[in-house]
Design a protein around this motif. Sequence first.
Motif, mmCIF file in Angstrom:
data_model
loop_
_atom_site.group_PDB
_atom_site.id
_atom_site.type_symbol
_atom_site.label_atom_id
_atom_site.label_comp_id
_atom_site.label_asym_id
_atom_site.label_seq_id
_atom_site.Cartn_x
_atom_site.Cartn_y
_atom_site.Cartn_z
ATOM 1 N N SER A 26 -50.126 -1.592 -63.182
ATOM 2 C CA SER A 26 -50.603 -0.278 -62.754
ATOM 3 C C SER A 26 -52.116 -0.316 -62.622
ATOM 4 O O SER A 26 -52.801 -0.932 -63.438
ATOM 5 N N ALA A 28 -55.393 2.123 -62.534
ATOM 6 C CA ALA A 28 -55.987 3.436 -62.754
ATOM 7 C C ALA A 28 -57.360 3.414 -62.101
ATOM 8 O O ALA A 28 -58.226 2.622 -62.491
ATOM 9 N N THR A 29 -57.547 4.266 -61.112
ATOM 10 C CA THR A 29 -58.755 4.182 -60.304
ATOM 11 C C THR A 29 -59.205 5.568 -59.867
ATOM 12 O O THR A 29 -58.605 6.586 -60.236
ATOM 13 N N CYS A 46 -50.461 2.560 -58.175
ATOM 14 C CA CYS A 46 -51.836 3.081 -58.215
ATOM 15 C C CYS A 46 -51.846 4.537 -58.648
ATOM 16 O O CYS A 46 -51.074 5.360 -58.151
ATOM 17 N N HIS A 47 -52.755 4.837 -59.549
ATOM 18 C CA HIS A 47 -52.882 6.181 -60.102
ATOM 19 C C HIS A 47 -54.335 6.632 -59.984
ATOM 20 O O HIS A 47 -55.248 5.927 -60.431
ATOM 21 N N VAL A 49 -57.128 8.760 -61.450
ATOM 22 C CA VAL A 49 -57.383 9.398 -62.742
ATOM 23 C C VAL A 49 -58.747 10.096 -62.707
ATOM 24 O O VAL A 49 -59.742 9.525 -62.282
ATOM 25 N N GLN A 54 -56.077 11.734 -68.690
ATOM 26 C CA GLN A 54 -55.111 11.188 -67.739
ATOM 27 C C GLN A 54 -54.947 9.683 -67.922
ATOM 28 O O GLN A 54 -53.832 9.159 -67.804
ATOM 29 N N LEU A 55 -56.030 8.995 -68.203
ATOM 30 C CA LEU A 55 -55.944 7.556 -68.406
ATOM 31 C C LEU A 55 -55.159 7.224 -69.669
ATOM 32 O O LEU A 55 -54.319 6.313 -69.673
ATOM 33 N N LEU A 58 -51.481 6.890 -69.382
ATOM 34 C CA LEU A 58 -51.044 5.683 -68.686
ATOM 35 C C LEU A 58 -51.085 4.453 -69.588
ATOM 36 O O LEU A 58 -50.330 3.502 -69.388
#
Length: 239
Positions: A26, A28-29, A46-47, A49, A54-55, A58
């Motif tokens: 995953s 986190a960007t 892809c997430h 954040v 929010q991070l 994950l």
Amino acid sequence: GGDRGYSGAVRMAGEAALRVGAGLVSIATHPDHAAVLNLDRPELMCHGVENAEQLSSLLENVDVIVVGPGLGQSKWAIELFVAAIKAEKPLVVDADGLNLLAHTPEKRANWVLTPHPGEAARLLNCGTATVQHNRFAAIGTIQAKYDGIVVLKGSGTLIASSEELAVSTTGNPGMASGGMGDVLAGVIAGLISQGLSPKDSAQQGVYLHGMAGDLAAEQAGERGLLASDLMPYLRQLVN
């Protein structure tokens, strides 16, 4: 990783982890580009954040975290960096993660730090020339100051733990191009995710990364060698 304008770094780290055998990766960007980051590699999840909360959600179920590729040093970056450090998972810290760590040094046994000479100089609060004058002394000091495993990148990459120092014999000058360090961070994390220790992952990851670069250079030459050119060779070598 991946602040505005720097999405490529975290994208390459993610694919490198997949290519050496990580089952799920995953990213986190930054929300501005999260939706398009995996268009040519849909296996990456892809997430976007916005903040540490929010991070953190994950990070609950992951085996290892890479923090730093393209992260920047903005308020957003600092918030996410702190959240990643607090997660208490094995870490690979690269690029701006190292620059942020230099501002607030701490010790961790379960991380791998992967500085190039400039980042090493910031970790030690000295000049790059001092690092390059005696790379063995520099990496020993970094390891003693920050603990864990330290990879000092460059010609003859060094890998130090508290017990031993290894020197890689793979790699070539064509690998002094943008993105190579991001790929290395992904390789090391991908090996950790499969159960190797941080030390073994760092040593074998550096060797595999350099060998992939050598095979890619044999195919078409060192000049113009791109970090993404290593991907098929990483898969071949790890098998």
